[in-house]
Design an enzyme around this catalytic site. Structure first.
Site, PDB file in Angstrom:
ATOM      1  N   GLU A 130       0.804  -1.221   0.000  1.00 17.67           N
ATOM      2  CA  GLU A 130       0.000   0.000   0.000  1.00 17.67           C
ATOM      3  C   GLU A 130       0.837   1.272   0.000  1.00 17.67           C
ATOM      4  O   GLU A 130       0.504   2.246  -0.678  1.00 17.67           O
ATOM      5  CB  GLU A 130      -0.960  -0.005   1.190  1.00 17.67           C
TER       6      GLU A 130
ATOM      7  N   HIS B  14     -11.216  -5.299   7.484  1.00 18.22           N
ATOM      8  CA  HIS B  14     -11.855  -5.007   6.208  1.00 18.22           C
ATOM      9  C   HIS B  14     -13.022  -4.026   6.353  1.00 18.22           C
ATOM     10  O   HIS B  14     -13.453  -3.443   5.359  1.00 18.22           O
ATOM     11  CB  HIS B  14     -12.363  -6.296   5.560  1.00 18.22           C
TER      12      HIS B  14
END
Length: 675
Positions: A409, A478
């Site tokens: 990321e 998530h």
């Protein structure tokens, strides 16, 4: 097998032309003079904390002179010699170290960005800038430099991996001076040479005598030429030594011996090259004296007396960091041509779409309309994203425009920043907003700061898409809702749509925007929300809230996935004879405070609904704005309905107990009405 450093001076070799050697020597002497003067000025209180480079001139100058005129430098904080050798005026660099605004953003014609303070974060950005040149049909090479300690940072490894995967034209210079402040190399890594790591990423790694200017220069030239031929990146490890402190606040005697320092002083790169020049009759004492001694080449007045810097010293304030051609529309040198601005929702035809389809349509239109738009992230290509938002886009626009990245990321965000610096308009996908945490250094330290660093001249048109929130029983992390963290980052915008037609227009507006935008998409709404979506290209204004229902009893305030919860609660309340206003903020930054306060003043009661944990959530900011701007109108305290101060429950049958629902909103409404 121990790697042998490339060296020439120690072997009596002189494999460069006379003019090249003299240019190296003069640039090194000039840099040393600057370094010594800067140290003096700092001791006099005329500069801030300064990071000297004395002893590392050969590594920096050798790399600088190996680059072409159109190449770029992305430096760390100790690269003053590199910047001077690339043509940065001395007064500009002094103003930078004085923290004077005139030193922020470099003059036109100097293809370098400001020094980076956060360690290694420039590495993936350099890769993005290099790839931007490829997209624009330029042949520039990007050089970036780092110390040996910085190679322990994750961004260093992510950047090297990205560069190798995309065969980016980058030269990575590691100035291995043996210490990360006080920590020796042996405590940083177990390999004998950092260059060995290059092989693991699929690029050449070269060890060079970092105090041999000829060796650094020639190996850097090979790396630059290799990159320009399209053969990918190279890692150069220059073995050198920092003869001065880490910074002017450091005391190296606490961790280095006098004997060690004296041994390295005997290897001073400037003295070594001067000796070689004298042996070949290319330099003598007369030339040394005639050229101004150690400070040869420095213009008079470069180091003014004890007075405040005159306006003339900062005359670069009117220049722009850009490349050849007209003033760019965005970035450090983006092409001026681009799409015309949208003017709102103008389409007459509409289709019923869910949010996934609406976002996909927006990306499709943006890619077709502007060749600078790139879509990338993990699994966005052939798979079409884990939610199929990008499905079919790679097949339509090719792997150059829609591409998969390594699972990293921070590397993805760094790549996006570099691409935007180079004039592209990247749209990066992070699979889940809870996965943004590894990229926080890129977000907090860089993404929103370019307007500030360039004094308003340079923006970063980056869009970061990420699904967030619960309601579909996802695994741990998530379902996180980090919008408050993003909103607390100066210089970025935060947009959270609540319906398909809004998502399409807001995303297109975000892609057009000249500054970074986080575009968060509620997972619960991806396929659960359907609405008529206008066909064609349209944009909706960022920073405008919308009133979905009008009532007098109270105002329900929320965004994203909580809008449907508020509407459900409002309908139940209506059946009970209570009419409430429902306000969808849509954009958290910039916040439409006028519409917010007007709605609250009309009802006198406010209930803020958000999915993130209650403490420190964005609802607290909304409550504070109401208290500051509408407290005289309140008939009850501002109430919050939010997640609990605990991790979001993964895979869990109790998810419905954590996530705000209509029942909890109605309970808060009744409390407000009975206050």
């Amino acid at each position: 097998m121990k790697l042998k450093p490339v060296a020439y001076l120690s072997n009596g070799e002189f494999p460069v032309a006379e003019g090249e050697a003299l240019a190296l020597y003069r640039a090194m002497r000039r840099a040393r003079f600057f370094d010594e003067k800067a140290m003096t000025l700092q001791r006099q209180g005329r500069l801030g904390v300064y990071a000297p480079f004395m002893g590392q001139e050969a590594a920096q100058v050798g790399l600088a002179l190996a680059l072409g005129e159109g190449d770029w430098v992305v430096p760390s904080y100790r690269e003053s010699a590199l910047l001077l050798a690339r043509g940065l005026p001395i007064h500009t660099l002094l103003l930078y170290w004085r923290a004077h605004p005139a030193g922020w953003g470099f003059p036109e014609g100097v293809r370098a960005v400001n020094p980076y303070i956060p360690i290694a974060t420039q590495i993936p950005q350099a890769v993005g800038l290099a790839l931007a040149g490829r997209y624009r049909g330029e042949d520039w090479v990007v050089a970036t430099s780092i110390g040996d300690g910085g190679t322990s940072e994750g961004d260093f490894h992510e950047g090297l991996n990205f560069a190798a995967v995309f065969s980016a034209p980058v030269v990575f210079l590691v100035q291995n001076n043996g210490y990360a402040i006080s920590v020796p190399r042996s405590r940083q890594m177990r390999v004998d040479h950092i260059a060995r790591r290059a092989e693991g990423y699929g690029m050449p790694g070269v060890v060079v005598d970092g105090n041999d200017a000829l060796a650094v220069y020639l190996e850097a030239k090979k790396a630059v030429e290799r990159a320009r031929r399209g053969e990918g990146p190279t890692l150069l490890e220059a073995l050198t030594y920092r003869l001065a402190p880490h910074t002017t606040s450091d005391d190296p005697s606490r961790y280095r011996s006098r004997e060690e320092e004296e041994a390295w002083r005997a290897k001073d790169p400037i003295l070594r090259l001067r000796k070689a020049l004298e042996e070949r009759g290319l330099w003598d004492e007369g030339q040394e004296a005639a050229s101004g001694g150690a400070g040869g080449g420095v213009c008079p007045g470069a180091f003014p007396g004890r007075r405040r810097p005159r306006a003339e010293a900062g005359r670069n304030r009117g220049t722009r960091l850009r490349r050849h051609g007209p003033r760019p529309a965005a970035g450090l040198g983006g092409p001026e041509a681009g799409p015309a601005r949208g003017g709102g929702m103008v389409a007459e035809k509409a289709r019923v779409l869910n949010m996934v389809q609406a976002i996909q349509e927006a990306l499709d239109l943006a890619l077709a309309r502007d060749e600078r738009v790139l879509v990338f992230g993990e699994d966005v290509g052939r798979l079409g994203g884990v939610f199929r938002v990008t499905e079919g886009l790679q097949a339509k626009y090719g792997e150059a425009r829609v591409f998969d990245t390594p699972l990293a990321e921070s590397g993805i965000l760094g790549l996006a920043i570099g691409l935007a610096m180079g004039g592209m308009r990247p749209v990066a996908e992070i699979q889940f907003a809870g996965f943004l945490y590894p990229a926080l250094d890129q977000i907090l330290s860089h993404l929103g700061r370019w307007r500030h660093r360039s004094r308003g001249r340079v923006g970063l048109p980056v869009v970061v898409r990420a699904p967030y929130g619960g309601g579909v029983h996802t695994p741990e992390q998530h379902a996180d809702s980090p919008e408050a963290l993003l909103a607390h980052t100066p210089g970025v915008k935060v947009v959270i749509p609540a319906s398909p037609e809004r998502a399409k227009g807001l995303l297109l507006a975000a892609i057009e925007d000249e500054d970074p935008v986080f575009f968060l998409e509620a997972i619960k709404l991806y396929r659960g929300a359907r609405a008529e979506v206008p066909e064609g290209y349209y944009t909706l204004p960022l920073g405008k809230a919308r009133i979905l229902r009008q009532g007098k009893a109270a105002t329900l305030i929320g965004y994203g996935g909580m809008v449907e919860v508020m509407l459900e609660a409002a309908e139940v309340a209506r059946k009970e004879g209570v009419e409430v206003t429902v306000l969808d903020l849509e954009t958290l930054v910039p916040l439409d405070e006028d519409t917010l306060l007007e709605a609250v003043r009309e009802t006198g009661r406010a209930i803020v609904v958000y999915e993130a944990m209650r403490t420190g959530g964005f609802g607290a900011e909304i409550a504070a704005r109401i208290a500051e701007g509408a407290i005289d109108y309140l008939q009850a305290p501002v109430l919050r309905v939010a997640g609990y101060d605990a991790p979001y429950p993964p895979f869990s049958a109790i998810e419905h107990l954590y996530r705000p629902n209509a029942r909890r909103v109605l309970a808060a409404l009744r409390r407000a009405l009975t206050h």
